[in-house]
Design a protein around this motif. Sequence first.
Motif, PDB file in Angstrom:
ATOM      1  N   HIS A   1      37.311  10.325 -32.476  1.00 32.38           N
ATOM      2  CA  HIS A   1      36.990  11.660 -32.965  1.00 32.38           C
ATOM      3  C   HIS A   1      38.216  12.271 -33.643  1.00 32.38           C
ATOM      4  O   HIS A   1      39.347  11.933 -33.308  1.00 32.38           O
TER       5      HIS A   1
ATOM      6  N   CYS B   1      31.436  15.340 -35.325  1.00 33.87           N
ATOM      7  CA  CYS B   1      30.403  15.181 -34.297  1.00 33.87           C
ATOM      8  C   CYS B   1      30.206  13.715 -33.937  1.00 33.87           C
ATOM      9  O   CYS B   1      29.537  13.388 -32.970  1.00 33.87           O
TER      10      CYS B   1
ATOM     11  N   ARG C   1      32.311   9.760 -33.777  1.00 34.55           N
ATOM     12  CA  ARG C   1      33.619   9.111 -33.874  1.00 34.55           C
ATOM     13  C   ARG C   1      33.654   8.301 -35.170  1.00 34.55           C
ATOM     14  O   ARG C   1      33.017   7.255 -35.259  1.00 34.55           O
TER      15      ARG C   1
ATOM     16  N   GLU D   1      24.578  16.852 -32.503  1.00 36.61           N
ATOM     17  CA  GLU D   1      24.833  16.204 -31.222  1.00 36.61           C
ATOM     18  C   GLU D   1      26.212  15.555 -31.299  1.00 36.61           C
ATOM     19  O   GLU D   1      26.498  14.824 -32.248  1.00 36.61           O
ATOM     20  N   ARG D   2      27.034  15.823 -30.289  1.00 35.36           N
ATOM     21  CA  ARG D   2      28.390  15.270 -30.340  1.00 35.36           C
ATOM     22  C   ARG D   2      28.474  13.963 -29.564  1.00 35.36           C
ATOM     23  O   ARG D   2      28.088  13.891 -28.403  1.00 35.36           O
ATOM     24  N   GLU D   3      28.982  12.947 -30.238  1.00 35.60           N
ATOM     25  CA  GLU D   3      29.162  11.657 -29.583  1.00 35.60           C
ATOM     26  C   GLU D   3      30.221  11.796 -28.498  1.00 35.60           C
ATOM     27  O   GLU D   3      31.312  12.314 -28.761  1.00 35.60           O
ATOM     28  N   PRO D   4      29.931  11.351 -27.258  1.00 38.39           N
ATOM     29  CA  PRO D   4      30.943  11.492 -26.203  1.00 38.39           C
ATOM     30  C   PRO D   4      32.213  10.716 -26.546  1.00 38.39           C
ATOM     31  O   PRO D   4      32.136   9.646 -27.159  1.00 38.39           O
ATOM     32  N   ASP D   5      33.363  11.272 -26.138  1.00 38.33           N
ATOM     33  CA  ASP D   5      34.653  10.645 -26.457  1.00 38.33           C
ATOM     34  C   ASP D   5      34.735   9.218 -25.935  1.00 38.33           C
ATOM     35  O   ASP D   5      35.358   8.369 -26.539  1.00 38.33           O
ATOM     36  N   LEU D   6      34.117   8.977 -24.791  1.00 38.28           N
ATOM     37  CA  LEU D   6      34.274   7.672 -24.161  1.00 38.28           C
ATOM     38  C   LEU D   6      32.999   6.823 -24.238  1.00 38.28           C
ATOM     39  O   LEU D   6      32.813   5.908 -23.442  1.00 38.28           O
ATOM     40  N   ALA D   7      32.119   7.149 -25.180  1.00 39.43           N
ATOM     41  CA  ALA D   7      30.884   6.354 -25.330  1.00 39.43           C
ATOM     42  C   ALA D   7      31.238   4.909 -25.694  1.00 39.43           C
ATOM     43  O   ALA D   7      32.211   4.678 -26.408  1.00 39.43           O
ATOM     44  N   PRO D   8      30.453   3.929 -25.222  1.00 39.40           N
ATOM     45  CA  PRO D   8      30.744   2.540 -25.605  1.00 39.40           C
ATOM     46  C   PRO D   8      30.467   2.328 -27.091  1.00 39.40           C
ATOM     47  O   PRO D   8      29.682   3.069 -27.680  1.00 39.40           O
ATOM     48  N   PRO D   9      31.109   1.334 -27.708  1.00 43.41           N
ATOM     49  CA  PRO D   9      30.865   1.072 -29.130  1.00 43.41           C
ATOM     50  C   PRO D   9      29.374   0.804 -29.366  1.00 43.41           C
ATOM     51  O   PRO D   9      28.717   0.207 -28.509  1.00 43.41           O
TER      52      PRO D   9
ATOM     53  N   TRP E   1      27.176   3.281 -29.774  1.00 45.93           N
ATOM     54  CA  TRP E   1      26.450   4.442 -29.233  1.00 45.93           C
ATOM     55  C   TRP E   1      25.400   4.931 -30.225  1.00 45.93           C
ATOM     56  O   TRP E   1      25.612   4.886 -31.436  1.00 45.93           O
TER      57      TRP E   1
END
Lengths: 548, 258
Positions: free
Chosen positions: A205, A210, A212, B240-248, B250
Motif C-alpha cells: 500500500h 485502496c 496494494r 473497499e480497502r485491501e488488508p495490509d497483510l492479505a495473502p497474494p 487477494w
Amino acid sequence: MSGYTPELKELIKRVEATRPQRVERARRGEHFPPLSMEQRMEWLKRYHPDYKEEGRKEVRVGPNKGDVLPEEIVNVLESRSRIEPERIDLGRADLETDILIIGGGGAGTAAALMADNMGRKVILATKLRHGDSNTIMAEGGIQAATQEGDSPYYHYLDVMGGGHFTNKPELVAALVNDAPLIIDWLEDMGVMFNKYPDGRLMTRHGGGTCRRRMHSAGDMTGAEIMRVLRDEARNRENIKVMEFSPAVELLLDRKGRCRGAILFNLETKEYYTVKARAVILATGGFGRLHIQGFPTTNHYGATADGLVLAYRAGVRTCFLEATQYHPTGAVYPEQNVGLLITEKVRGLGAQLLNVDGEEFCFPLEPRDVESACIIRECLEVGKGIMTPTGRIGVWLDSPMIDLLHGEGTVKKELPAKYIQFKRYGIDISKEPMLVYPTLHYQNGGIEINEFGETSLPGLYAAGEVTGGVHGKNRLMGNSLLDVLVFGRRTGMKASEYVGRVKDEGELTLEHVERFHEELKAAGINEAPVAPILLPDYTPDHVRARQFR
Amino acid sequence: MKEEIKQLSVGDKTIPPEGAKMIPIYIMGREYLVPETLTILKAVEYAGYQYVRGCGCRGGICGACGVYYRIMGDYRLRSGLACQTVIQPNMVLAQLPFFPVNRPGYNMEDFRDDPHGALRALYPEVFKCVGCGTCTRVCPMDIDVMDYIALIKRGNLKKAAEKSFDCVMCGLCASRCPAQISQFTAAMLVRRINGRYLTPKAQHLKKRKEEVESGKYEVMLKELMAMPVEALKKLYMEREREPDLAPPGWMPQDTSHL
C-alpha cells in the motif's frame, strides 16, 4: 563519528526529561489534541507556504497573466532570455534531427526509446549527466494495477481522491490505463522488481491507495528503473545523447510550430542551434528554486527550465500554485538535509517536540497541516532548535518507538533511516531526529492533453514539468508512473507527427523578442535571466569578493 | 527570534551561526577554512565553487560525486561520495568529474540462450580479474565488488546481480582497477540479464496487459470520467480497502470492475 554536537546534546536532555511522562500518556492512549477543522484552515492559511499571501505575487506577463503564484516561480516566468535573439544565426542549424528531447530523466529517456522504436532519429539533450533527475531519487515505488484484485478503475479513484478531485480526468485515465503496460515493459527490459519465487510481483500500500499496487525494486526503485532505461538508450544508435547541454530557448517556425531549440554547452559556453521536426520537453521540476527558502529532496538540476522555455513560447501552465511539502525532512546532520523521514515514524508513535521538549501538535495531521504546525512552532512561537549550520527544526522523538513497541522496533521497521543516521553517529532508537518541512514535488506545470501535446504544435511535454495529472496533490508511487506513461506517449505521438509534418518555413526567435517587449510594456525592467540552469549556493562572504 | 530567522540557511546554502568552528580542508591542494560538520559537497560550495560536474542528486544515489582524499600525514588513500562524506580537518581532496569506461553496445536478445558465454565475449577483461580487492575497498556503497566479479566469472549471474544491486555507478572501482575492468558496466548488464531471463515472469501481469490492450478498462474509465464529482466522491469513500497483510492474490467483495 561525533553525532550531535555538545550544544545539541544538552538540548536533547530536555527531550529526555519529558519523555517518561509522554510515553506514559501515549500508553494510556492520550495524545495532543488534533486541530479542529476551523483551526486547520486558520493554521494552513497563516503558516502553510501554499496558503500564505506573503511570498506570492501576481504574474504580470504571458499566458498565465493574473495568476497568483509563489514568487520564486513568478520570477523565472517573468524573466529575460539568456540570449540576444538578433545575434543568433538561424539560417544554418548546427545539428538536425527528427525529434529533440530536452531532459535526460525517466520521461525523456522513455520518450527517446519509443521514438527510436518508431524509426525516428533522436537528440536527447540534458543539462547534467544522462539520468541525473528526480526519477533516480524515487525510493518508494511505482503504482500499477497489476494484481487480479485490482484494476485501473480503482487506481483512477485513488488518484482523483488524492488530488482532491481537481485532476484532469483524461490525464488520469491515461495514467492508470497504461500503468500495467509500463510494468510489463520494464520487466521485459530487465528491471529487477521485488518478486515472489513464482514471479508474482510484490506490492504494498501507499498513502491513499485502496489496493496494494506499489511495486518496488529494493528501496531504490527509481534508480533501478533509470539505470535500465539509460542502459537501453545507450544500445540504440539513433539516440544521440548530449550531456551538459541544457536548452535555453525553443525555436519556432513562421507557421507557429515548435522546430528545435538553442542548446548551451555548460563547459565551453557555446550556443548550438538544433533544428528538429518535433520537440519533447521533459525537464522535470522546480525544487531547486527553493520556494520560500525550503530545503528540497530534489536533484541539483531541478530549476524549472522547461516551464520557462514553454512559457515564453506562449504555453499555459496549471496548478503551479500547489507545491508538495513533506512535513518531516531531516535538517541535521548536514549530509541528511532534505532527506525524507517517512510518515511511518510518526505512525509508530514518535512525537514532534519543541526546544523545551514539549509537544505542540498532533503528530498525524494531514501532511499540509502538519507542515503548518511545525513552521508555526519555529517561526511564530520561536521554539525551534538551531543547528550548527544555521538551520531550524523541531525534534522528532523516535526513541519513543522502542519504548512503546519493544526494543529493536526502530531497527526492524525503519532499517534504511536507522543506517542513514547511524552512519553519522546518531542512533535514532536512542536519540531524536531534527526535522523541518521540505520541498518535495512540483504538482503543477505545463498544460498537456492525454497524448502529451501542448497548445504549441510540435511541442510535447511529459513528467514533472507538466500539470494536471495529479491535480493539487500527488500520491506516492504515481510520479515514476507519470514520467514513464507520458514519456512513452509523447515519444509515440511526436514520432507520428514527424511523419506528417513538412520541413519548411524559416526558424525564428520572434517569440522571445515579443516576450521581452511584453516585459518592457509591463514595466519589468530588471527581469532576471532564466532558465537559471544551476542553483547558486555561494555564501555571501565569497560573493562579496566576486564583485558580481 | 524574528531577527535570527533572517540569518537561516536558505535551501542548500550554508550560513553558519556566529562562533561555528572552522576547519582547514584542501581542495585540489588549496587551503580553505570551512565550518565543521559539512559534507565535502557543501564544503566545496561554501568555499565558493559552483558545481557543473560532480554533483547530481546530493543524496547518495546518483553516483555523480565520487571523491578521493587523504588526511595530511596519513599515507592511506580514501574514497567516498562527496555528498555523503563529512569533512575532516586537513583533508586533501579531489573529485572525479568523469572517468572513461568500457561499455560495448549489445542487444538483450543475445543473452537469451547462453548468457554467460555471451557475456564473456562482450566483456573478456572481466575474466582477467587479478583478485586484488581494490575495487571492494574503494566502493562507497560497501559492495563487495571483487566478489561479484568472481561470481560473474563463475557464471553465477543471479547472485552477481543481487550482490551488485546497490551500485550507484560512480566509477570509483573502475578508476582503480589494475586489470582495467569496468566492473559496474558489466554488473549493469548482469542485472538486466537477471531481471529478464533468470527471474520468472509475472503471469498475472501478462494477463493484465492483454486485458488493457483489449480496451476492457477504457470503457470503465470513460464511465468514471463522465461522472459528476459528487458521484465520484461517493465511490471513492465506499472503496473497499485491501488488508495490509492479505495473502497474494487477494480478491475484493465487488469484482464487477476488475
